[in-house]
Design a protein around this motif. Structure first.
Motif, PDB file in Angstrom:
ATOM      1  N   GLY A  99      39.838  25.975  28.657  1.00  0.00           N
ATOM      2  CA  GLY A  99      39.311  27.004  29.563  1.00  0.00           C
ATOM      3  C   GLY A  99      39.677  28.402  29.115  1.00  0.00           C
ATOM      4  O   GLY A  99      40.264  28.618  28.055  1.00  0.00           O
ATOM      5  N   LYS A 100      39.318  29.371  29.968  1.00  0.00           N
ATOM      6  CA  LYS A 100      39.568  30.776  29.665  1.00  0.00           C
ATOM      7  C   LYS A 100      40.545  31.318  30.699  1.00  0.00           C
ATOM      8  O   LYS A 100      40.357  31.109  31.892  1.00  0.00           O
ATOM      9  N   GLY A 101      41.569  31.973  30.233  1.00  0.00           N
ATOM     10  CA  GLY A 101      42.543  32.508  31.190  1.00  0.00           C
ATOM     11  C   GLY A 101      43.581  33.329  30.466  1.00  0.00           C
ATOM     12  O   GLY A 101      43.412  33.711  29.327  1.00  0.00           O
ATOM     13  N   GLY A 102      44.667  33.602  31.158  1.00  0.00           N
ATOM     14  CA  GLY A 102      45.783  34.338  30.572  1.00  0.00           C
ATOM     15  C   GLY A 102      47.012  33.953  31.362  1.00  0.00           C
ATOM     16  O   GLY A 102      46.913  33.367  32.443  1.00  0.00           O
ATOM     17  N   ARG A 103      48.203  34.287  30.845  1.00  0.00           N
ATOM     18  CA  ARG A 103      49.431  33.786  31.487  1.00  0.00           C
ATOM     19  C   ARG A 103      49.598  34.333  32.911  1.00  0.00           C
ATOM     20  O   ARG A 103      50.134  33.652  33.768  1.00  0.00           O
ATOM     21  N   ASN A 104      49.131  35.566  33.158  1.00  0.00           N
ATOM     22  CA  ASN A 104      49.295  36.137  34.506  1.00  0.00           C
ATOM     23  C   ASN A 104      48.387  35.462  35.528  1.00  0.00           C
ATOM     24  O   ASN A 104      48.809  35.172  36.644  1.00  0.00           O
ATOM     25  N   GLN A 105      47.128  35.219  35.127  1.00  0.00           N
ATOM     26  CA  GLN A 105      46.206  34.550  36.046  1.00  0.00           C
ATOM     27  C   GLN A 105      46.665  33.117  36.311  1.00  0.00           C
ATOM     28  O   GLN A 105      46.605  32.630  37.437  1.00  0.00           O
ATOM     29  N   GLU A 106      47.153  32.469  35.254  1.00  0.00           N
ATOM     30  CA  GLU A 106      47.626  31.089  35.445  1.00  0.00           C
ATOM     31  C   GLU A 106      48.859  31.062  36.354  1.00  0.00           C
ATOM     32  O   GLU A 106      48.990  30.198  37.218  1.00  0.00           O
ATOM     33  N   SER A 163      50.554  39.121  39.738  1.00  0.00           N
ATOM     34  CA  SER A 163      51.095  39.116  38.378  1.00  0.00           C
ATOM     35  C   SER A 163      50.081  39.797  37.479  1.00  0.00           C
ATOM     36  O   SER A 163      48.892  39.463  37.498  1.00  0.00           O
ATOM     37  N   GLY A 164      50.540  40.797  36.702  1.00  0.00           N
ATOM     38  CA  GLY A 164      49.607  41.534  35.844  1.00  0.00           C
ATOM     39  C   GLY A 164      50.239  41.998  34.550  1.00  0.00           C
ATOM     40  O   GLY A 164      51.439  42.277  34.486  1.00  0.00           O
ATOM     41  N   GLY A 165      49.426  42.094  33.506  1.00  0.00           N
ATOM     42  CA  GLY A 165      49.873  42.618  32.208  1.00  0.00           C
ATOM     43  C   GLY A 165      49.733  44.131  32.203  1.00  0.00           C
ATOM     44  O   GLY A 165      48.681  44.662  32.558  1.00  0.00           O
ATOM     45  N   THR A 166      50.786  44.828  31.793  1.00  0.00           N
ATOM     46  CA  THR A 166      50.761  46.298  31.850  1.00  0.00           C
ATOM     47  C   THR A 166      49.786  46.906  30.847  1.00  0.00           C
ATOM     48  O   THR A 166      49.464  48.086  30.932  1.00  0.00           O
ATOM     49  N   ASP A 167      49.302  46.103  29.870  1.00  0.00           N
ATOM     50  CA  ASP A 167      48.320  46.645  28.921  1.00  0.00           C
ATOM     51  C   ASP A 167      46.894  46.544  29.458  1.00  0.00           C
ATOM     52  O   ASP A 167      45.943  47.004  28.835  1.00  0.00           O
ATOM     53  N   GLY A 168      46.752  45.915  30.644  1.00  0.00           N
ATOM     54  CA  GLY A 168      45.427  45.803  31.243  1.00  0.00           C
ATOM     55  C   GLY A 168      44.624  44.623  30.730  1.00  0.00           C
ATOM     56  O   GLY A 168      43.465  44.445  31.085  1.00  0.00           O
ATOM     57  N   GLN A 169      45.251  43.798  29.890  1.00  0.00           N
ATOM     58  CA  GLN A 169      44.557  42.632  29.345  1.00  0.00           C
ATOM     59  C   GLN A 169      45.405  41.394  29.536  1.00  0.00           C
ATOM     60  O   GLN A 169      46.596  41.414  29.242  1.00  0.00           O
ATOM     61  N   ASP A 170      44.767  40.316  30.000  1.00  0.00           N
ATOM     62  CA  ASP A 170      45.494  39.055  30.176  1.00  0.00           C
ATOM     63  C   ASP A 170      44.733  37.970  29.420  1.00  0.00           C
ATOM     64  O   ASP A 170      43.685  37.512  29.866  1.00  0.00           O
ATOM     65  N   GLY A 171      45.258  37.593  28.250  1.00  0.00           N
ATOM     66  CA  GLY A 171      44.519  36.642  27.419  1.00  0.00           C
ATOM     67  C   GLY A 171      43.207  37.283  26.984  1.00  0.00           C
ATOM     68  O   GLY A 171      43.036  38.500  27.057  1.00  0.00           O
TER      69      GLY A 171
END
Length: 504
Positions: free
Chosen positions: A392-399, A429-437
């Motif tokens: 699937g598509k995601g990132g550590r913060n969304q997961e 939960s959020g990535g400070t660079d504005g991108q999650d995965g």
């Protein structure tokens, strides 16, 4: 009154605002022009003539370079920066002119590392930076700007290793659950510029590195794989990691060759006397700002840790238990047997996660002292790891947000949770660079009602998690309103989490 969601967004944006490149650089870097011109960096002074060069690499470096050039003016002779693909266009579109270089800049910009993976363009940029560093003399001063994402933008494998071979190896390690620190140790052992390589090539020039940390504990030799810091790791550490993940007998010939001929001891620290490494911004700084903001909004605010790390499922359990404990405080049951059991579980979990510098006993004591009924905000930062099982598509913060939502739902369903109490709860939960995965989101929000509400929409949270498909879930659920979408921020100090709870 503002919703919890609005509060959480306000905290997140204030945290990110304090580690934006321009304000950070202007706080740390000054040019003193009277008499003999000097560059003042925090509390150090460096004489400057027109002998100042600049290189940089990382997600936040474009904004750092724009601010640096404004401060340095004519003293800057030339610069080269390696930044993520498409960042100039993205910042332009977002109206963030202050992060872009002026039209007649002396700094050359090379874009590469699509999706944060080293590629031919990043390789070209690294070669240009290497050439500039090798040409410097004892009269020159090299200013190095470093931020997270710098590792992917400075790929220069030791010949005869090919970039594809090094990448394949890194990907295999990541898919087996290797931590970012382990990936960096392997990367730098196989690199020309990492692990202090850039500083050694620039010798005898004076090297001043300004660093925006995206690594837990801010270790200089790990951030962007430490191009200007003495490496504390040897080839033995690299071999140990490859053995741990069962890859030692699966290596390309070129990698075997380089590993067998690498010096067994790292370069001695005294060979770095020409280097000053200065941390400008970090997760700790961002969390401090969020805490101030939360207190301004009327919360009793505590920072749990700026070094939360570990497998995303375990970290989600830690947050779920903390939320349950907070909820008990709102029902006056916090001092009963249920509260004691939650505290025991939390202490055991924290011990298993090995979060550096966290004294959970002390934190829980502080939590007890907040008094009942006050709105509470708990802040934390760091970086979790996800073991990929699905496609699937995601990132550590969304997961992480989705797993916290599921954990809270299960606790309610089994009655392991406290009675509802009249309180509302939000987790962010959020990535400070504005991108999650590889997604446009920076992270996500969840509440204890998320799973039940998703079920009504025909969405099975556990199925999405099994496929590591958190982004698809959040996109489909309630029209995507639980996604945190900030756009690129131009900075990066890992992730930030916030738990907000208040009486209804």
């Amino acid at each position: 009154t503002m919703s919890l969601r609005e509060h959480a967004l306000s905290l997140f944006y204030s945290a990110v605002g304090t580690i934006r490149p321009a304000p950070m650089l202007k706080r740390a870097l000054k040019l003193q022009k009277d008499g003999c011109p000097q560059l003042l960096v925090k509390d150090q002074a460096f004489p400057v003539k027109r002998n100042l060069y600049l290189v940089g690499f990382g997600k936040a470096v474009l904004g750092m370079a724009a601010a640096a050039e404004e401060i340095l003016g004519d003293h800057l002779t030339r610069g080269i920066i390696n930044v993520p693909l498409g960042i100039q266009e993205s910042l332009q579109r977002a109206g963030m002119q202050e992060m872009l270089l002026k039209p007649h800049s002396k700094i050359q910009v090379i874009e590469g590392a699509k999706n944060n993976l080293p590629d031919a363009e990043a390789l070209k940029g690294a070669a240009a930076i290497q050439k500039l560093a090798e040409g410097l003399t004892a009269d020159d001063l090299l200013l190095v700007l470093i931020s997270g994402g710098g590792s992917a933008l400075l790929p220069a494998p030791i010949p005869p290793i090919l970039l594809e071979e090094k990448e394949r190896l890194t990907k295999m390690l990541a898919s087996r659950g290797a931590a970012i620190q382990e990936l960096n140790i392997v990367r730098k052992t196989l690199s020309v510029l990492k692990g202090g390589g850039l500083a050694q090539l620039a010798h005898p020039a004076q090297v001043v590195s300004l660093i925006l940390s995206d690594v837990i504990g801010d270790p200089l030799d790990i951030i962007a794989s430490g191009p200007t810091a003495a490496s504390s790791h040897s080839v033995q550490d690299c071999l140990h990691i490859l053995t741990k993940y069962n890859l030692l007998h699966n290596l390309p010939k070129s990698v075997q060759m380089v590993l067998s001929s690498s010096p067994t001891k790292p370069t001695a620290p005294e060979n770095y006397s020409h280097v000053s490494n200065i941390i400008l911004g970090s997760n700790t700084l961002a969390l401090e700002e969020a805490r101030r903001q939360a207190e301004g909004l009327g919360y009793a605010a505590l920072v749990l840790s700026a070094a939360v790390q570990g497998e995303v499922g375990h970290v989600a359990t830690l947050y779920c238990q903390l939320i349950q404990l907070l909820r008990l405080g709102f029902t006056s049951l916090g001092e009963g047997p249920l509260g004691d059991e939650l505290r025991r579980n939390l202490l055991q979990l924290a011990a298993e996660l090995h979060i550096p510098g966290l004294d959970l006993e002390e934190f829980l004591q502080a939590l007890r002292g907040l008094g009942p009924g006050r709105p509470v905000c708990i802040l934390a930062g760091g970086e979790t790891t996800v073991q990929l099982q699905g496609t699937g598509k995601g990132g550590r913060n969304q997961e992480l947000a989705l797993r916290v939502g599921l954990g809270l739902h299960k606790a309610q369903a089994t009655g392991a949770s406290s009675p509802q109490g009249r309180c509302e709860i939000l987790f962010l939960s959020g990535g400070t660079d504005g991108q999650d995965g590889p997604t446009e989101a920076a992270g996500a929000f969840c509440s204890p009602r998320l799973v039940a509400e998703a079920f009504q929409e025909g969405l099975d949270v556990e199925a999405f998690l099994r496929n590591n498909d958190s982004y698809t879930f959040f996109s489909q659920f309630q029209g995507g309103r639980h996604l945190l979408v900030t756009g690129l921020t131009g900075t990066n100090v890992m992730d930030i989490q916030a738990i907000l709870i208040r009486a209804i």
